[in-house]
Design a protein around this motif. Structure first.
Motif, PDB file in Angstrom:
ATOM      1  N   ALA A 171       0.837  -1.205   0.000  1.00 20.51           N
ATOM      2  CA  ALA A 171       0.000   0.000   0.000  1.00 20.51           C
ATOM      3  C   ALA A 171       0.872   1.255   0.000  1.00 20.51           C
ATOM      4  O   ALA A 171       0.562   2.236  -0.690  1.00 20.51           O
ATOM      5  N   SER A 172       1.972   1.217   0.758  1.00 20.82           N
ATOM      6  CA  SER A 172       2.892   2.356   0.767  1.00 20.82           C
ATOM      7  C   SER A 172       3.526   2.563  -0.596  1.00 20.82           C
ATOM      8  O   SER A 172       3.797   3.701  -0.997  1.00 20.82           O
ATOM      9  N   ALA A 173       3.788   1.455  -1.304  1.00 24.63           N
ATOM     10  CA  ALA A 173       4.344   1.570  -2.655  1.00 24.63           C
ATOM     11  C   ALA A 173       3.354   2.275  -3.578  1.00 24.63           C
ATOM     12  O   ALA A 173       3.736   3.141  -4.373  1.00 24.63           O
ATOM     13  N   VAL A 174       2.074   1.913  -3.457  1.00 27.90           N
ATOM     14  CA  VAL A 174       1.037   2.584  -4.258  1.00 27.90           C
ATOM     15  C   VAL A 174       0.939   4.049  -3.865  1.00 27.90           C
ATOM     16  O   VAL A 174       0.853   4.944  -4.722  1.00 27.90           O
ATOM     17  N   GLN A 175       0.945   4.309  -2.552  1.00 25.88           N
ATOM     18  CA  GLN A 175       0.887   5.676  -2.049  1.00 25.88           C
ATOM     19  C   GLN A 175       2.083   6.482  -2.538  1.00 25.88           C
ATOM     20  O   GLN A 175       1.933   7.614  -3.016  1.00 25.88           O
ATOM     21  N   PHE A 176       3.261   5.887  -2.422  1.00 28.97           N
ATOM     22  CA  PHE A 176       4.476   6.578  -2.837  1.00 28.97           C
ATOM     23  C   PHE A 176       4.504   6.774  -4.348  1.00 28.97           C
ATOM     24  O   PHE A 176       4.986   7.788  -4.847  1.00 28.97           O
ATOM     25  N   PHE A 177       3.969   5.779  -5.069  1.00 28.41           N
ATOM     26  CA  PHE A 177       3.873   5.910  -6.527  1.00 28.41           C
ATOM     27  C   PHE A 177       3.002   7.105  -6.891  1.00 28.41           C
ATOM     28  O   PHE A 177       3.333   7.889  -7.795  1.00 28.41           O
ATOM     29  N   GLY A 178       1.873   7.263  -6.188  1.00 30.13           N
ATOM     30  CA  GLY A 178       0.985   8.374  -6.471  1.00 30.13           C
ATOM     31  C   GLY A 178       1.610   9.718  -6.189  1.00 30.13           C
ATOM     32  O   GLY A 178       1.380  10.699  -6.915  1.00 30.13           O
ATOM     33  N   PHE A 179       2.435   9.778  -5.130  1.00 27.24           N
ATOM     34  CA  PHE A 179       3.033  11.050  -4.749  1.00 27.24           C
ATOM     35  C   PHE A 179       4.351  11.333  -5.476  1.00 27.24           C
ATOM     36  O   PHE A 179       4.576  12.437  -5.972  1.00 27.24           O
ATOM     37  N   ALA A 180       5.232  10.331  -5.523  1.00 26.49           N
ATOM     38  CA  ALA A 180       6.594  10.564  -6.003  1.00 26.49           C
ATOM     39  C   ALA A 180       6.798  10.301  -7.486  1.00 26.49           C
ATOM     40  O   ALA A 180       7.762  10.796  -8.066  1.00 26.49           O
ATOM     41  N   ILE A 181       5.922   9.518  -8.101  1.00 25.77           N
ATOM     42  CA  ILE A 181       6.081   9.205  -9.526  1.00 25.77           C
ATOM     43  C   ILE A 181       5.218  10.100 -10.406  1.00 25.77           C
ATOM     44  O   ILE A 181       5.610  10.452 -11.520  1.00 25.77           O
ATOM     45  N   THR A 182       4.042  10.492  -9.905  1.00 26.34           N
ATOM     46  CA  THR A 182       3.149  11.314 -10.729  1.00 26.34           C
ATOM     47  C   THR A 182       3.695  12.693 -11.066  1.00 26.34           C
ATOM     48  O   THR A 182       3.157  13.330 -11.984  1.00 26.34           O
ATOM     49  N   PRO A 183       4.725  13.226 -10.365  1.00 24.49           N
ATOM     50  CA  PRO A 183       5.330  14.447 -10.915  1.00 24.49           C
ATOM     51  C   PRO A 183       5.810  14.290 -12.352  1.00 24.49           C
ATOM     52  O   PRO A 183       5.836  15.264 -13.110  1.00 24.49           O
ATOM     53  N   ILE A 184       6.184  13.056 -12.720  1.00 24.35           N
ATOM     54  CA  ILE A 184       6.552  12.809 -14.119  1.00 24.35           C
ATOM     55  C   ILE A 184       5.354  13.077 -15.024  1.00 24.35           C
ATOM     56  O   ILE A 184       5.482  13.668 -16.102  1.00 24.35           O
ATOM     57  N   ILE A 185       4.164  12.629 -14.582  1.00 27.65           N
ATOM     58  CA  ILE A 185       2.944  12.909 -15.354  1.00 27.65           C
ATOM     59  C   ILE A 185       2.703  14.403 -15.422  1.00 27.65           C
ATOM     60  O   ILE A 185       2.316  14.949 -16.471  1.00 27.65           O
ATOM     61  N   GLY A 186       2.935  15.098 -14.281  1.00 27.67           N
ATOM     62  CA  GLY A 186       2.732  16.546 -14.260  1.00 27.67           C
ATOM     63  C   GLY A 186       3.611  17.271 -15.263  1.00 27.67           C
ATOM     64  O   GLY A 186       3.159  18.204 -15.936  1.00 27.67           O
ATOM     65  N   SER A 187       4.859  16.826 -15.380  1.00 28.47           N
ATOM     66  CA  SER A 187       5.754  17.456 -16.362  1.00 28.47           C
ATOM     67  C   SER A 187       5.363  17.094 -17.789  1.00 28.47           C
ATOM     68  O   SER A 187       5.455  17.924 -18.706  1.00 28.47           O
ATOM     69  N   THR A 188       4.924  15.852 -17.992  1.00 24.22           N
ATOM     70  CA  THR A 188       4.522  15.409 -19.327  1.00 24.22           C
ATOM     71  C   THR A 188       3.280  16.157 -19.815  1.00 24.22           C
ATOM     72  O   THR A 188       3.153  16.462 -21.017  1.00 24.22           O
ATOM     73  N   LEU A 189       2.373  16.484 -18.891  1.00 23.66           N
ATOM     74  CA  LEU A 189       1.155  17.208 -19.272  1.00 23.66           C
ATOM     75  C   LEU A 189       1.459  18.591 -19.835  1.00 23.66           C
ATOM     76  O   LEU A 189       0.619  19.171 -20.545  1.00 23.66           O
ATOM     77  N   GLN A 190       2.647  19.113 -19.558  1.00 23.18           N
ATOM     78  CA  GLN A 190       2.995  20.447 -20.055  1.00 23.18           C
ATOM     79  C   GLN A 190       3.180  20.470 -21.567  1.00 23.18           C
ATOM     80  O   GLN A 190       3.200  21.538 -22.182  1.00 23.18           O
ATOM     81  N   PHE A 191       3.309  19.277 -22.167  1.00 25.55           N
ATOM     82  CA  PHE A 191       3.456  19.208 -23.619  1.00 25.55           C
ATOM     83  C   PHE A 191       2.113  19.307 -24.346  1.00 25.55           C
ATOM     84  O   PHE A 191       2.073  19.417 -25.574  1.00 25.55           O
ATOM     85  N   LEU A 192       1.004  19.214 -23.595  1.00 19.91           N
ATOM     86  CA  LEU A 192      -0.307  19.343 -24.231  1.00 19.91           C
ATOM     87  C   LEU A 192      -0.495  20.758 -24.768  1.00 19.91           C
ATOM     88  O   LEU A 192      -0.178  21.742 -24.082  1.00 19.91           O
ATOM     89  N   PRO A 193      -1.013  20.901 -25.976  1.00 19.13           N
ATOM     90  CA  PRO A 193      -1.273  22.255 -26.502  1.00 19.13           C
ATOM     91  C   PRO A 193      -2.429  22.897 -25.739  1.00 19.13           C
ATOM     92  O   PRO A 193      -3.410  22.233 -25.393  1.00 19.13           O
ATOM     93  N   ALA A 194      -2.304  24.158 -25.447  1.00 17.63           N
ATOM     94  CA  ALA A 194      -3.362  24.879 -24.734  1.00 17.63           C
ATOM     95  C   ALA A 194      -4.577  25.047 -25.647  1.00 17.63           C
ATOM     96  O   ALA A 194      -4.445  25.330 -26.837  1.00 17.63           O
ATOM     97  N   PHE A 195      -5.770  24.874 -25.086  1.00 21.60           N
ATOM     98  CA  PHE A 195      -7.001  25.071 -25.854  1.00 21.60           C
ATOM     99  C   PHE A 195      -8.134  25.419 -24.887  1.00 21.60           C
ATOM    100  O   PHE A 195      -8.082  25.122 -23.695  1.00 21.60           O
TER     101      PHE A 195
END
Length: 538
Positions: A171-195
């Motif tokens: 469960a901690s791995a899932v929790q840590f994945f949500g907190f510590a790995i999703t910043p990668i998703i946050g940076s990747t979302l910056q490539f989306l074109p604004a609309f």
């Protein structure tokens, strides 16, 4: 022609029994599948709860600047999420003991949806209105994300103490994945074109994390409504938590088939394996029978009276609360200042790659958490030594960053030690040992409430840590006082962890060292001292 009627009858009976067995095996497989899906859904709830913190990490400082805020307001924004979780954690934990898990999960996810949508609107004003909406959105997301205590209570209900560390680690791995790995998703979302969705509401670099959370929380709430079911009180935990096949069945004296149920009972499981897993006896040398009798999931004796009468359990509760408070506070400081310091070192305030930087450290943390589960399952090392190791690493990571001119090497090594090694080790063991201690003293019925208490302590640490660090941060690389403060907190945590080690573990460690490093081993024939019911802990 003679017909052996008895033989034919016997053949028919055997055929019926075989059909019955196949039917039961099918039912067992269906039951196993349902439990497997349920725990996957619970982990998905936990993942999205922590994603609400991690996915916005790369852009939070940009969002704060867009609405006219500075370092102090950044600390307020980060703290507001933990404040919402602080308010809801014990409340949701208590409700999970009184209501059904399904209702609590649905209600909390609905609140997260509201908070996510508000997060997408805060940028529309660069004044006080935008700042208020931003804080309220983070507050609601934190309130809805207070399901951590509910998830832990769910795990405690379907597991035994012997399995607890392994599944808390997962469960901690899932929790840590949500907190510590999703910043990668946050940076990747910056490539989306604004609309624009509907002018002036748009999807852009600031709001894309909010829309991400909104979409996935809507999917989650539909899954909870149509697919999730509460665990049955009489349902065995083995189909989920054991690796054995769910179709293994045995025949009892009444010629009926039933699922094999694990024989370890909640009150004696830990004592039967105390030689290998003494961590559950942190403040309770001998495992005691729960002081309250559970009837239909309710305590006949109030939880407060149990804690008053059982001083060891009360002492354990206080110790774990203090440990969780300081460990989470340290992480909150790194969480708040991580991106601003990264941008200062990079000398590019418009760069949005911080998510990849911290996400890579999070991957290391995931591997450490999975390793904890493996080590605990094999009983290769006592939980207390893992806790000590994690806190030592945290002290080193904080001390490395104590300088008036922070550079890449110091910041990277210190952050990696905190995010990738120290925090995963310490946090997982704190929660696991706390749950084991409760199981041996108050049983499972109050796990939701008490898990809410320790979760609330962690949220309080993540409230005060970002606030204090935001006030101490000068928006320069002179971070001496900030990380000196972190180091002091980490030393306190390490000292408490060492003080609660039972005497017998010191004797065993001393004996091991002498046996390994002494030339004349016969001179150091130190006997083991086993903890008995009357022994005191250091």
């Amino acid at each position: 022609m003679n017909i052996d009627i008895n033989k034919n009858v016997e053949t028919i009976n055997n055929s019926d029994k075989k059909s019955f067995s196949i039917t039961k095996e099918t039912e067992n497989y269906i039951e196993y599948s349902k439990y497997f899906y349920n725990i996957c859904i619970v982990f998905f709830v936990l993942f999205l709860s922590e994603s609400a913190r991690g996915v916005v990490l790369p852009t939070t400082s940009f969002y704060v600047n867009s609405v006219g805020g500075g370092p102090i307001f950044l600390g307020i924004v980060v703290s507001s999420f933990s404040l919402g979780r602080f308010i809801s954690t014990i409340l949701l934990g208590y409700l999970s003991s009184k209501l059904k898990y399904r209702k609590v999960f649905i209600g909390s996810v609905a609140i997260c949806i509201v908070g996510s949508i508000l997060y997408c609107f805060a940028y529309l004003s660069d004044g006080i209105a935008g700042r208020i909406v931003l804080v309220i959105s983070r507050l609601l997301l934190g309130f809805g994300a207070g399901t951590l205590s509910v998830v832990r209570a769910y795990i405690a209900e379907i597991s035994t103490p012997k399995e607890r560390t392994t599944y808390i680690a997962r469960a901690s791995a899932v929790q840590f994945f949500g907190f510590a790995i999703t910043p990668i998703i946050g940076s990747t979302l910056q490539f989306l074109p604004a609309f624009y969705i509907i002018p002036p509401i748009s999807v852009n670099t600031l709001t894309s994390p909010g829309w991400f959370l909104t979409i996935f929380n809507i999917v989650l709430i539909l899954i909870l409504i149509f697919r999730f079911s509460n665990p049955l009180k009489s349902a065995p935990s083995t189909p989920i938590l054991k690796s054995s096949s769910p179709t293994e069945i045995i025949k009892n004296q009444d010629s009926e088939f039933k699922i094999i149920i694990q024989k370890d009972i909640e009150t004696n499981d830990t004592s039967s394996s105390s030689s290998n897993d003494s961590s559950s006896a942190l403040m309770i040398p001998t495992i005691k029978k729960p002081t309250s009798t559970i009837v239909n999931g309710n305590d006949q004796q109030s939880l407060i009276k149990i804690l008053i009468n059982d001083k060891s359990t009360l002492k354990s509760l206080i110790i774990f609360i203090v440990l969780n408070f300081f460990v989470r506070g340290i992480l909150g400081i790194f969480e708040t200042l991580g991106t601003p310091i990264y941008l200062l070192l990079l000398k590019d305030y418009d760069d949005d790659s911080a998510g990849y930087y911290f996400g890579g450290m999070g991957i290391v943390g995931i591997l450490i958490l999975l390793g904890i589960g493996y080590v605990s399952k094999r009983e290769l090392i006592n939980d207390l030594w893992i806790l000590i190791a994690g806190n030592v690493i945290i002290v080193i990571g904080c001390a490395i960053c104590v300088t008036s001119d922070l550079n890449w090497a110091r910041f990277t090594i210190g952050s990696l030690l905190i995010w990738g090694f120290g925090y995963p080790l310490a946090q997982t063991i704190i929660v696991s040992m706390f749950s084991k201690t409760l199981s041996s003293s108050v049983g499972k019925a109050s796990q939701g409430t008490l898990m809410g208490v320790i979760g609330m302590a962690g949220s309080l640490g993540r409230i005060l840590g970002p606030l204090i660090s935001g006030m101490m941060f000068t928006n320069t690389l002179n971070c001496y006082y900030v990380f000196f403060f972190c180091t002091c907190l980490s030393i306190i945590v390490l000292s408490i962890s060492i003080l609660v080690i039972p005497k017998d573990m010191f004797y065993k460690a001393k004996y091991f060292i002498y046996r390994k490093f002494s030339i004349n081993k016969s001179n150091y024939n130190i006997g083991f001292v086993n903890l008995n019911e009357g022994d005191e802990l250091i």
